[in-house]
Design a protein around this motif. Structure first.
Motif, PDB file in Angstrom:
ATOM      1  N   LEU A 157      33.075  41.076  45.251  1.00 47.33           N
ATOM      2  CA  LEU A 157      33.585  41.001  43.886  1.00 47.33           C
ATOM      3  C   LEU A 157      32.761  40.097  42.977  1.00 47.33           C
ATOM      4  O   LEU A 157      32.910  40.154  41.754  1.00 47.33           O
ATOM      5  CB  LEU A 157      35.040  40.521  43.893  1.00 47.33           C
ATOM      6  CG  LEU A 157      36.078  41.532  44.370  1.00 47.33           C
ATOM      7  CD1 LEU A 157      37.471  40.936  44.255  1.00 47.33           C
ATOM      8  CD2 LEU A 157      36.003  42.827  43.580  1.00 47.33           C
ATOM      9  N   VAL A 158      31.898  39.260  43.539  1.00 50.00           N
ATOM     10  CA  VAL A 158      31.120  38.339  42.702  1.00 50.00           C
ATOM     11  C   VAL A 158      30.088  39.043  41.831  1.00 50.00           C
ATOM     12  O   VAL A 158      30.031  38.802  40.615  1.00 50.00           O
ATOM     13  CB  VAL A 158      30.447  37.260  43.578  1.00 50.00           C
ATOM     14  CG1 VAL A 158      29.459  36.430  42.752  1.00 50.00           C
ATOM     15  CG2 VAL A 158      31.497  36.350  44.187  1.00 50.00           C
ATOM     16  N   PRO A 159      29.243  39.951  42.378  1.00 51.53           N
ATOM     17  CA  PRO A 159      28.211  40.592  41.535  1.00 51.53           C
ATOM     18  C   PRO A 159      28.745  41.324  40.313  1.00 51.53           C
ATOM     19  O   PRO A 159      28.140  41.224  39.235  1.00 51.53           O
ATOM     20  CB  PRO A 159      27.520  41.553  42.517  1.00 51.53           C
ATOM     21  CG  PRO A 159      27.734  40.939  43.855  1.00 51.53           C
ATOM     22  CD  PRO A 159      29.094  40.330  43.791  1.00 51.53           C
ATOM     23  N   PRO A 160      29.867  42.072  40.396  1.00 51.86           N
ATOM     24  CA  PRO A 160      30.346  42.767  39.193  1.00 51.86           C
ATOM     25  C   PRO A 160      30.697  41.842  38.036  1.00 51.86           C
ATOM     26  O   PRO A 160      30.684  42.263  36.875  1.00 51.86           O
ATOM     27  CB  PRO A 160      31.598  43.508  39.688  1.00 51.86           C
ATOM     28  CG  PRO A 160      31.369  43.699  41.144  1.00 51.86           C
ATOM     29  CD  PRO A 160      30.635  42.468  41.578  1.00 51.86           C
ATOM     30  N   PHE A 161      31.016  40.571  38.330  1.00 51.38           N
ATOM     31  CA  PHE A 161      31.313  39.629  37.260  1.00 51.38           C
ATOM     32  C   PHE A 161      30.039  38.984  36.701  1.00 51.38           C
ATOM     33  O   PHE A 161      29.936  38.746  35.500  1.00 51.38           O
ATOM     34  CB  PHE A 161      32.248  38.523  37.783  1.00 51.38           C
ATOM     35  CG  PHE A 161      33.691  38.922  37.815  1.00 51.38           C
ATOM     36  CD1 PHE A 161      34.468  38.880  36.673  1.00 51.38           C
ATOM     37  CD2 PHE A 161      34.274  39.349  38.995  1.00 51.38           C
ATOM     38  CE1 PHE A 161      35.800  39.258  36.700  1.00 51.38           C
ATOM     39  CE2 PHE A 161      35.607  39.723  39.038  1.00 51.38           C
ATOM     40  CZ  PHE A 161      36.373  39.673  37.897  1.00 51.38           C
TER      41      PHE A 161
ATOM     42  N   SER B 142      27.101  49.873  34.690  1.00 49.55           N
ATOM     43  CA  SER B 142      27.578  49.202  35.904  1.00 49.55           C
ATOM     44  C   SER B 142      28.360  50.167  36.793  1.00 49.55           C
ATOM     45  O   SER B 142      28.259  50.107  38.023  1.00 49.55           O
ATOM     46  CB  SER B 142      28.453  48.001  35.528  1.00 49.55           C
ATOM     47  OG  SER B 142      27.699  47.038  34.831  1.00 49.55           O
ATOM     48  N   VAL B 143      29.129  51.053  36.173  1.00 51.10           N
ATOM     49  CA  VAL B 143      29.827  52.103  36.943  1.00 51.10           C
ATOM     50  C   VAL B 143      28.803  52.979  37.646  1.00 51.10           C
ATOM     51  O   VAL B 143      28.947  53.313  38.831  1.00 51.10           O
ATOM     52  CB  VAL B 143      30.716  52.945  36.014  1.00 51.10           C
ATOM     53  CG1 VAL B 143      31.273  54.160  36.768  1.00 51.10           C
ATOM     54  CG2 VAL B 143      31.854  52.115  35.462  1.00 51.10           C
TER      55      VAL B 143
ATOM     56  N   THR C  27      35.552  54.567  43.472  1.00 48.93           N
ATOM     57  CA  THR C  27      36.404  53.374  43.476  1.00 48.93           C
ATOM     58  C   THR C  27      35.574  52.120  43.259  1.00 48.93           C
ATOM     59  O   THR C  27      35.991  51.213  42.525  1.00 48.93           O
ATOM     60  CB  THR C  27      37.176  53.274  44.802  1.00 48.93           C
ATOM     61  OG1 THR C  27      37.943  54.469  44.993  1.00 48.93           O
ATOM     62  CG2 THR C  27      38.112  52.078  44.796  1.00 48.93           C
ATOM     63  N   ARG C  28      34.386  52.062  43.881  1.00 47.56           N
ATOM     64  CA  ARG C  28      33.502  50.916  43.646  1.00 47.56           C
ATOM     65  C   ARG C  28      33.098  50.853  42.183  1.00 47.56           C
ATOM     66  O   ARG C  28      33.002  49.778  41.588  1.00 47.56           O
ATOM     67  CB  ARG C  28      32.250  51.032  44.525  1.00 47.56           C
ATOM     68  CG  ARG C  28      32.479  50.804  46.009  1.00 47.56           C
ATOM     69  CD  ARG C  28      32.987  49.390  46.310  1.00 47.56           C
ATOM     70  NE  ARG C  28      32.120  48.354  45.787  1.00 47.56           N
ATOM     71  CZ  ARG C  28      31.125  47.782  46.486  1.00 47.56           C
ATOM     72  NH1 ARG C  28      30.868  48.189  47.716  1.00 47.56           N
ATOM     73  NH2 ARG C  28      30.403  46.813  45.966  1.00 47.56           N
ATOM     74  N   GLY C  29      32.863  52.022  41.580  1.00 49.04           N
ATOM     75  CA  GLY C  29      32.550  52.045  40.160  1.00 49.04           C
ATOM     76  C   GLY C  29      33.715  51.557  39.316  1.00 49.04           C
ATOM     77  O   GLY C  29      33.525  50.830  38.331  1.00 49.04           O
ATOM     78  N   LEU C  30      34.934  51.954  39.691  1.00 49.44           N
ATOM     79  CA  LEU C  30      36.125  51.522  38.966  1.00 49.44           C
ATOM     80  C   LEU C  30      36.332  50.018  39.097  1.00 49.44           C
ATOM     81  O   LEU C  30      36.709  49.346  38.128  1.00 49.44           O
ATOM     82  CB  LEU C  30      37.349  52.271  39.489  1.00 49.44           C
ATOM     83  CG  LEU C  30      38.685  51.934  38.817  1.00 49.44           C
ATOM     84  CD1 LEU C  30      38.641  52.260  37.327  1.00 49.44           C
ATOM     85  CD2 LEU C  30      39.828  52.691  39.486  1.00 49.44           C
ATOM     86  N   ILE C  31      36.093  49.478  40.280  1.00 52.07           N
ATOM     87  CA  ILE C  31      36.204  48.026  40.475  1.00 52.07           C
ATOM     88  C   ILE C  31      35.223  47.300  39.572  1.00 52.07           C
ATOM     89  O   ILE C  31      35.553  46.283  38.943  1.00 52.07           O
ATOM     90  CB  ILE C  31      35.952  47.668  41.953  1.00 52.07           C
ATOM     91  CG1 ILE C  31      37.090  48.199  42.823  1.00 52.07           C
ATOM     92  CG2 ILE C  31      35.812  46.152  42.136  1.00 52.07           C
ATOM     93  CD1 ILE C  31      36.837  48.074  44.318  1.00 52.07           C
TER      94      ILE C  31
ATOM     95  N   LEU D  43      36.477  47.503  36.001  1.00 52.90           N
ATOM     96  CA  LEU D  43      37.609  46.603  35.785  1.00 52.90           C
ATOM     97  C   LEU D  43      37.139  45.159  35.637  1.00 52.90           C
ATOM     98  O   LEU D  43      37.634  44.417  34.772  1.00 52.90           O
ATOM     99  CB  LEU D  43      38.591  46.725  36.953  1.00 52.90           C
ATOM    100  CG  LEU D  43      39.881  45.901  36.858  1.00 52.90           C
ATOM    101  CD1 LEU D  43      40.666  46.279  35.610  1.00 52.90           C
ATOM    102  CD2 LEU D  43      40.738  46.102  38.099  1.00 52.90           C
ATOM    103  N   SER D  44      36.165  44.764  36.460  1.00 54.93           N
ATOM    104  CA  SER D  44      35.627  43.402  36.378  1.00 54.93           C
ATOM    105  C   SER D  44      35.002  43.146  35.014  1.00 54.93           C
ATOM    106  O   SER D  44      35.240  42.110  34.382  1.00 54.93           O
ATOM    107  CB  SER D  44      34.588  43.189  37.478  1.00 54.93           C
ATOM    108  OG  SER D  44      35.142  43.411  38.760  1.00 54.93           O
ATOM    109  N   ILE D  45      34.203  44.107  34.542  1.00 50.30           N
ATOM    110  CA  ILE D  45      33.538  43.951  33.251  1.00 50.30           C
ATOM    111  C   ILE D  45      34.547  44.008  32.119  1.00 50.30           C
ATOM    112  O   ILE D  45      34.416  43.296  31.110  1.00 50.30           O
ATOM    113  CB  ILE D  45      32.461  45.036  33.080  1.00 50.30           C
ATOM    114  CG1 ILE D  45      31.387  44.867  34.151  1.00 50.30           C
ATOM    115  CG2 ILE D  45      31.832  44.975  31.697  1.00 50.30           C
ATOM    116  CD1 ILE D  45      30.380  45.987  34.197  1.00 50.30           C
ATOM    117  N   SER D  46      35.567  44.835  32.267  1.00 50.28           N
ATOM    118  CA  SER D  46      36.589  44.952  31.228  1.00 50.28           C
ATOM    119  C   SER D  46      37.280  43.619  30.983  1.00 50.28           C
ATOM    120  O   SER D  46      37.590  43.266  29.841  1.00 50.28           O
ATOM    121  CB  SER D  46      37.617  46.017  31.615  1.00 50.28           C
ATOM    122  OG  SER D  46      37.020  47.291  31.696  1.00 50.28           O
ATOM    123  N   ILE D  47      37.535  42.881  32.041  1.00 45.15           N
ATOM    124  CA  ILE D  47      38.161  41.560  31.907  1.00 45.15           C
ATOM    125  C   ILE D  47      37.276  40.645  31.066  1.00 45.15           C
ATOM    126  O   ILE D  47      37.746  39.938  30.163  1.00 45.15           O
ATOM    127  CB  ILE D  47      38.425  40.954  33.295  1.00 45.15           C
ATOM    128  CG1 ILE D  47      39.474  41.774  34.039  1.00 45.15           C
ATOM    129  CG2 ILE D  47      38.879  39.499  33.174  1.00 45.15           C
ATOM    130  CD1 ILE D  47      39.660  41.372  35.488  1.00 45.15           C
TER     131      ILE D  47
END
Length: 262
Positions: free
Chosen positions: A34-38, A76-77, A122-126, A129-133
């Motif tokens: 979860l760290v890289p997507p943020f 990112s997706v 699902t990985r794309g959605l995760i 979601l991270s970027i959306s936050i």
């Protein structure tokens, strides 16, 4: 009719079980995953959006950072979905022998590939979601736009996962996957209306991007949702994504069946 519906449900259940297997593995290393997507979007937004954006007044009536924020989400997706079903699927098939273990059960190869594609989405959605936050915290997107963009991100993830699965199925070695990553994904990241409007490119390049670069359609739709602007090509964008999902998912299944001879 009943027999075909029963077969469809069996396929869905089998694909879900493959998806669940990958999800359980992901959960074991969730902190690392979860760290890289943020971090990645923060780097792009900081260096390009706020850095270069300080020298650009606006693009199409939008501050530059707001213009590229939806594109960063879309890209990112693409990256998360593509690399999961390119490298990740190849590793599970060839090195970990996960496919062999699953196929020793009643699950079919078709269900395995569909499960892989859904997991890539699902990985794309995760990632989305991270970027959306981050975008919501920075005030670069509206909550309604984000809510509408997330289902679209999942569909885009299915599209890019299907494309990646096709490449994974025909790659003779894991090293050759770098070719589509370098010659297809990288140019698409640059020339799909991500960092500048598509209409600034020569007309021939615009047509090429609309016909052959799926990220163009994803960026166009997500940008319209997050910036609340009009998108005259929305129907073409949706049709391209929908047809692409069907074509590339079907092609991935056929190519894997030919490779594994199941």
């Amino acid at each position: 009719m009943k027999k075909s519906m029963k077969s469809a449900w069996i396929t869905i259940i089998g694909a879900y079980r493959v998806w669940m297997r990958n999800a359980l593995v992901f959960r074991k290393n969730i902190r690392v995953n979860l760290v890289p997507p943020f971090i990645e979007p923060l780097l792009y937004l900081g260096a390009i959006g706020f850095g270069i954006g300080a020298y650009i007044t606006d693009i199409d009536g939008l501050p530059y950072v707001r213009f590229i924020a939806p594109a960063i989400l879309a890209a990112s997706v693409m990256n998360a979905s593509f690399f999961e079903c390119a490298y990740g699927t190849y590793v599970r098939m060839y090195y970990q022998k996960t496919f062999d273990a699953i196929l020793a059960t009643p699950i079919t190869l078709k269900e395995v590939i569909l499960g892989e594609i859904l997991w890539g989405a699902t990985r794309g959605l995760i990632s989305a979601l991270s970027i959306s936050i981050i975008l919501l915290i920075l005030g670069l997107a509206s909550p309604i736009g984000i809510i509408l963009a997330l289902p679209l991100s999942f569909l885009a993830g299915i599209l890019f996962s299907g494309i990646a699965a096709c490449f994974s199925s025909i790659s003779p070695s894991i090293d050759t996957i770098s070719y589509p990553a370098t010659l297809f994904i990288a140019p698409m990241f640059l020339f799909s209306g991500t960092f500048f409007p598509l209409h600034l490119l020569p007309e021939a390049v615009q047509i090429f991007a609309l016909l052959f670069l799926p990220l163009t359609h994803v960026v166009s739709l997500i940008r319209a949702l997050l910036t609340e602007t009009a998108n005259p090509l929305w129907l073409i964008n949706l049709l391209w994504i929908g047809v692409g999902i069907i074509v590339f998912s079907f092609l991935a299944i056929r190519l894997f069946e030919r490779r594994l001879i199941v």
